[in-house]
Design an enzyme around this catalytic site. Structure first.
Site, PDB file in Angstrom:
ATOM      1  N   CYS A   1       9.725  40.844  79.152  1.00 41.72           N
ATOM      2  CA  CYS A   1       9.466  41.320  80.517  1.00 41.72           C
ATOM      3  C   CYS A   1       8.504  40.419  81.286  1.00 41.72           C
ATOM      4  O   CYS A   1       8.703  40.159  82.475  1.00 41.72           O
ATOM      5  CB  CYS A   1       8.980  42.761  80.509  1.00 41.72           C
ATOM      6  SG  CYS A   1       7.535  43.097  79.488  1.00 41.72           S
TER       7      CYS A   1
ATOM      8  N   HIS B   1      12.525  45.976  83.405  1.00 45.29           N
ATOM      9  CA  HIS B   1      12.868  46.730  82.205  1.00 45.29           C
ATOM     10  C   HIS B   1      14.198  47.467  82.309  1.00 45.29           C
ATOM     11  O   HIS B   1      14.277  48.688  82.165  1.00 45.29           O
ATOM     12  CB  HIS B   1      11.754  47.725  81.872  1.00 45.29           C
ATOM     13  CG  HIS B   1      10.450  47.077  81.562  1.00 45.29           C
ATOM     14  ND1 HIS B   1       9.454  46.928  82.500  1.00 45.29           N
ATOM     15  CD2 HIS B   1       9.978  46.521  80.426  1.00 45.29           C
ATOM     16  CE1 HIS B   1       8.423  46.318  81.950  1.00 45.29           C
ATOM     17  NE2 HIS B   1       8.721  46.052  80.694  1.00 45.29           N
TER      18      HIS B   1
ATOM     19  N   ASP C   1      10.806  45.885  88.709  1.00 46.02           N
ATOM     20  CA  ASP C   1      10.658  46.182  87.286  1.00 46.02           C
ATOM     21  C   ASP C   1      11.754  45.473  86.495  1.00 46.02           C
ATOM     22  O   ASP C   1      12.934  45.684  86.757  1.00 46.02           O
ATOM     23  CB  ASP C   1      10.761  47.698  87.099  1.00 46.02           C
ATOM     24  CG  ASP C   1      10.394  48.163  85.709  1.00 46.02           C
ATOM     25  OD1 ASP C   1      10.380  47.323  84.788  1.00 46.02           O
ATOM     26  OD2 ASP C   1      10.121  49.363  85.534  1.00 46.02           O
TER      27      ASP C   1
END
Length: 394
Positions: free
Chosen positions: A74, A282, A280
């Site tokens: 990430c 993820h 994000d």
């Protein structure tokens, strides 16, 4: 999973909270919007940012390594996003907008190809992971924001198309002379800011062509990507840094911030009120394989839904802030803004000085060559960083 750490994988896109109805201005990478009257413009601007996420089924890293970065990549993806924004500004301009379903400009295609998940792309997950080995990080190991910054600095050297000058500020200090040496290496600063090196340079035996290039270069500035690893507190962010951090997102040179929370990394692009706006990484998507002409479906590289938000006090204090200066005037303007912010309330996040104190001069400053030991000094300063972030398993 705590509600504060919900990701795109744990939420259906339709359930992501929209922007609040607030009179507070929305700031995204140096641009101001109204949440009351410009919501479509906000979403169009966010969607135009490059969104790099976990991928699966790509070529094995190193030939025999991982074929997915889920759970460990990430921060690497956040590094790709902040550099991707720099390339957008470099080649397309901050005001460029992505148009889904349409044939894109060649510059845009070239930018995306630089990040495709294959070993020969300049800034692929393969290149970042393998270059990180030189920073003491094994493939599949967590990276902190400062390590990512150092790796991006190394990789940019090979990107002759973008011709970026990537500078990672050391010791919470931005040195103006150091940056101008980097961005205008053809000037002889020891003889004065306007002196040009007199050494002739042959270009395929053509000295006349070399002189013409030298004249052109004196009027140029290598576009600057300035990355500043910072620690804004011990275990939590010091509230005295909150206003200066917000001010960074308001600057037209802003590339955003990479960092996050103790269990995940995010790419922060702005704020509204006391909430940070971020992309994000993820969520895991299949790797994309470009066609022979370099084109490929690009929808998965743009977040076409409202971005995530979190309270600024939830931010982990270990971050890296990024700025892009296309010209010397941009950099001079940025310096003026930083000095103004430093005189306002709150604590300055870093120091801006004209020249490097003698006790801090490094070989990188003197030789203007990539000094791969810089990261060692940063790692000692951020020695607890990697332990504070945990790998997020999805």
């Amino acid at each position: 999973m705590d509600a504060a750490t919900l990701t795109y994988d744990s939420l259906r896109f339709g359930e992501i909270e929209d922007f609040p109805e607030t009179s507070d201005p929305v700031w995204i990478l140096g641009k101001q919007f109204s949440a009351l009257t410009e919501k479509d413009d906000i979403l169009a601007d966010v969607t135009s940012r490059l969104w790099f996420t976990y991928r699966k089924n790509f070529q094995p890293i190193g030939g025999t390594g991982p074929t997915s970065d889920t759970g460990w990549g990430c921060m690497l993806r956040c590094g790709q996003m902040i550099l991707g924004e720099a390339l957008i500004c470099r080649h397309l301009g901050r005001d460029w907008k992505w148009s889904p379903g349409q044939r894109q400009r060649p510059e845009y295609v070239s930018i995306l190809n630089a990040f495709i998940d294959k070993k020969d792309s300049y800034y692929s997950i393969h290149q970042i992971a393998q270059m990180g080995v030189g920073e003491g990080k094994s493939i599949g190991q967590w990276y902190g924001p400062n390590t990512v910054a150092q790796v991006l600095k190394k990789l940019a050297v090979f990107d002759s198309w973008s011709r970026l000058a990537v500078h990672v500020a050391m010791d919470n200090t931005v040195v103006i002379e150091e940056i101008k040496r980097l961005c205008m290496p053809w000037l002889d600063f020891d003889r004065g800011a306007c002196a040009v090196s007199e050494e002739p340079r042959e270009m395929n035996g053509d000295l006349e062509g070399a002189c013409a290039l030298a004249e052109e270069e004196t009027a140029l500035w290598k576009p600057l990507v300035l990355l500043i690893p910072l620690r804004l507190g011990l275990s939590d962010i010091n509230e005295a840094y909150i206003e200066p951090l917000k001010q960074c997102f308001m600057m037209p040179q802003s590339l955003g911030v990479i960092g996050g929370k103790p269990n995940s990394a995010h790419y922060f692009i702005g704020f509204v009120g006391d909430e940070l706006i971020y992309l994000d990484p993820h969520t895991t998507q299949p790797a994309v394989d470009p066609s022979e002409d370099g084109h490929f479906p690009d929808d998965s590289y743009h977040c076409q839904h409202p971005p995530c938000r979190m309270h600024i006090c939830e931010l982990d204090p270990s971050i890296a802030a990024g700025f892009f200066c296309q010209t010397e005037d941009d950099f001079d303007d940025w310096c003026a803004q930083i000095r103004k912010v430093s005189n306002c309330r709150g604590l300055p996040m870093f120091e801006l000085v004209d020249s490097q104190p003698s006790h801090l001069i490094t070989a990188d400053v003197l030789n203007l060559t990539p000094d791969f030991s810089d990261s060692d000094r940063l790692e000692r300063f951020f020695d607890s960083e990697d332990e504070e972030f945990e790998i997020l398993s999805l």
